[in-house]
Scaffold this motif. Sequence first.
Motif, PDB file in Angstrom:
ATOM      1  N   THR A 137      -3.804   5.600  -2.153  1.00 62.39           N
ATOM      2  CA  THR A 137      -4.007   6.518  -1.038  1.00 62.39           C
ATOM      3  C   THR A 137      -3.056   6.176   0.112  1.00 62.39           C
ATOM      4  OG1 THR A 137      -5.595   5.208   0.252  1.00 62.39           O
ATOM      5  CG2 THR A 137      -6.460   6.450  -1.631  1.00 62.39           C
ATOM      6  N   ASN A 138      -3.054   7.031   1.123  1.00 62.03           N
ATOM      7  CA  ASN A 138      -2.332   6.747   2.358  1.00 62.03           C
ATOM      8  C   ASN A 138      -3.290   6.553   3.531  1.00 62.03           C
ATOM      9  OD1 ASN A 138       0.391   6.813   1.409  1.00 62.03           O
ATOM     10  ND2 ASN A 138       0.194   9.030   1.195  1.00 62.03           N
ATOM     11  N   ASP A 139      -4.582   6.355   3.228  1.00 63.06           N
ATOM     12  CA  ASP A 139      -5.589   6.069   4.240  1.00 63.06           C
ATOM     13  C   ASP A 139      -5.440   4.597   4.623  1.00 63.06           C
ATOM     14  OD1 ASP A 139      -7.945   5.241   5.554  1.00 63.06           O
ATOM     15  OD2 ASP A 139      -9.178   6.708   4.490  1.00 63.06           O
ATOM     16  N   THR A 140      -4.934   4.323   5.826  1.00 63.39           N
ATOM     17  CA  THR A 140      -4.602   2.945   6.177  1.00 63.39           C
ATOM     18  C   THR A 140      -5.830   2.041   6.239  1.00 63.39           C
ATOM     19  OG1 THR A 140      -4.599   3.551   8.533  1.00 63.39           O
ATOM     20  CG2 THR A 140      -2.480   3.568   7.378  1.00 63.39           C
ATOM     21  N   ARG A 141      -6.975   2.563   6.633  1.00 63.51           N
ATOM     22  CA  ARG A 141      -8.180   1.734   6.682  1.00 63.51           C
ATOM     23  C   ARG A 141      -8.668   1.402   5.272  1.00 63.51           C
ATOM     24  NH1 ARG A 141     -12.816   3.092  10.445  1.00 63.51           N
ATOM     25  NH2 ARG A 141     -12.980   0.823  10.372  1.00 63.51           N
ATOM     26  N   LEU A 142      -8.517   2.347   4.354  1.00 61.41           N
ATOM     27  CA  LEU A 142      -8.878   2.082   2.962  1.00 61.41           C
ATOM     28  C   LEU A 142      -7.911   1.071   2.347  1.00 61.41           C
ATOM     29  CD1 LEU A 142     -11.214   3.210   1.254  1.00 61.41           C
ATOM     30  CD2 LEU A 142      -9.591   4.822   0.256  1.00 61.41           C
ATOM     31  N   ARG A 161       2.318  -7.352  -5.533  1.00 58.99           N
ATOM     32  CA  ARG A 161       3.578  -7.140  -4.802  1.00 58.99           C
ATOM     33  C   ARG A 161       3.668  -5.706  -4.295  1.00 58.99           C
ATOM     34  NH1 ARG A 161       5.971  -9.660  -9.769  1.00 58.99           N
ATOM     35  NH2 ARG A 161       6.084 -11.910  -9.339  1.00 58.99           N
ATOM     36  N   HIS A 162       3.315  -4.756  -5.142  1.00 51.69           N
ATOM     37  CA  HIS A 162       3.383  -3.355  -4.713  1.00 51.69           C
ATOM     38  C   HIS A 162       2.353  -3.053  -3.632  1.00 51.69           C
ATOM     39  CE1 HIS A 162       6.489  -1.545  -7.273  1.00 51.69           C
ATOM     40  NE2 HIS A 162       6.165  -2.492  -8.146  1.00 51.69           N
ATOM     41  N   ALA A 163       1.226  -3.759  -3.653  1.00 52.09           N
ATOM     42  CA  ALA A 163       0.246  -3.582  -2.584  1.00 52.09           C
ATOM     43  C   ALA A 163       0.814  -4.050  -1.248  1.00 52.09           C
ATOM     44  CB  ALA A 163      -1.033  -4.353  -2.914  1.00 52.09           C
ATOM     45  N   VAL A 164       1.529  -5.163  -1.259  1.00 47.91           N
ATOM     46  CA  VAL A 164       2.160  -5.654  -0.031  1.00 47.91           C
ATOM     47  C   VAL A 164       3.183  -4.640   0.473  1.00 47.91           C
ATOM     48  CG1 VAL A 164       3.629  -7.462   0.955  1.00 47.91           C
ATOM     49  CG2 VAL A 164       1.759  -8.076  -0.590  1.00 47.91           C
ATOM     50  N   CYS A 167       1.545  -1.719   2.122  1.00 38.96           N
ATOM     51  CA  CYS A 167       1.153  -2.023   3.506  1.00 38.96           C
ATOM     52  C   CYS A 167       2.350  -1.848   4.447  1.00 38.96           C
ATOM     53  CB  CYS A 167       0.615  -3.450   3.596  1.00 38.96           C
ATOM     54  SG  CYS A 167      -1.015  -3.671   2.852  1.00 38.96           S
ATOM     55  N   LEU A 168       3.505  -2.319   4.050  1.00 36.95           N
ATOM     56  CA  LEU A 168       4.695  -2.173   4.892  1.00 36.95           C
ATOM     57  C   LEU A 168       5.093  -0.710   5.042  1.00 36.95           C
ATOM     58  CD1 LEU A 168       6.769  -5.162   3.460  1.00 36.95           C
ATOM     59  CD2 LEU A 168       5.626  -5.057   5.680  1.00 36.95           C
ATOM     60  N   PHE A 169       4.996   0.071   3.966  1.00 36.51           N
ATOM     61  CA  PHE A 169       5.330   1.502   4.029  1.00 36.51           C
ATOM     62  C   PHE A 169       4.441   2.233   5.019  1.00 36.51           C
ATOM     63  CE2 PHE A 169       6.566   1.398  -0.766  1.00 36.51           C
ATOM     64  CZ  PHE A 169       7.787   0.825  -0.451  1.00 36.51           C
ATOM     65  N   ASP A 196      15.482  -5.343  -0.927  1.00 38.72           N
ATOM     66  CA  ASP A 196      15.927  -3.986  -1.262  1.00 38.72           C
ATOM     67  C   ASP A 196      15.365  -2.973  -0.259  1.00 38.72           C
ATOM     68  OD1 ASP A 196      17.256  -4.995  -3.429  1.00 38.72           O
ATOM     69  OD2 ASP A 196      15.797  -4.304  -4.923  1.00 38.72           O
ATOM     70  N   TYR A 197      14.091  -3.146   0.085  1.00 39.71           N
ATOM     71  CA  TYR A 197      13.458  -2.223   1.041  1.00 39.71           C
ATOM     72  C   TYR A 197      14.115  -2.332   2.412  1.00 39.71           C
ATOM     73  CZ  TYR A 197       9.777  -0.103   3.930  1.00 39.71           C
ATOM     74  OH  TYR A 197       9.087   0.671   4.829  1.00 39.71           O
ATOM     75  N   ALA A 198      14.392  -3.553   2.834  1.00 36.09           N
ATOM     76  CA  ALA A 198      15.057  -3.743   4.132  1.00 36.09           C
ATOM     77  C   ALA A 198      16.439  -3.112   4.131  1.00 36.09           C
ATOM     78  CB  ALA A 198      15.136  -5.234   4.455  1.00 36.09           C
TER      79      ALA A 198
END
Length: 236
Positions: A137-142, A161-164, A167-169, A196-198
Amino acid sequence: MTQPHAAPDTPATGTPGGTTLALTPLDELHRHLTTRLTGAARTWLDRALDEATAHPGTHGPISVWELRLAEAGRRCGTEHADAARVLILHAARADTDALTRVYSQGTAAERRAVLHALPHLVPGPDALPLVEDALRTNDTRLLAAAVGPYAARHLTPHHWRHAVLKCLFTGVPVDEVADLERRAYADAELARMLGDYASERTAAGRPVPEDLHRVLALSEPAAPRQPAADPHGKES
């Protein structure tokens, strides 16, 4: 149970939130909450916990304790509702099936409470599908609830790693990521993904989140230790 599209509760301010809520021992959470509730709210919570203890599991199409989950925001105030719901779920001894039902049928606030309750109720990885759903989801509280201690304990390295990165996204502070230092330490693949993201952000003329630098510092391979020099000018 209220419908999933109902508006979520407002952010909690009076009781532990995010990862802290999932890590707080339940007896301490109960004491903390009851000292902050009004008399009527405290009476309601005590009754709701007694009902959940007396009638755990599923009784009929919907259990009485599930109805109390839906009432918690109105009865205890939105700033205390997450904690009240976690206590009710624990009193009801909700297993993975019950938690999955509440998560799938509940509001965003009820889903968040389920995620906070996982480390208190599910010892193994059986409830990971709920965490993985929240991470989509994109619900930041969730999302913040999903990266708590249960995820730290059970998510595979790839998914963690993708969860981290998620969070940054989305701007979820990495302080919400439970056990960040241990899991990120010297993780070369995470360091590569962050680099890569940076680079993508920089090439697009967009700022790089400060949290990214913090996680990158943790995840880069540790530099070899230099031999310590003794006070007489010799290396030891």
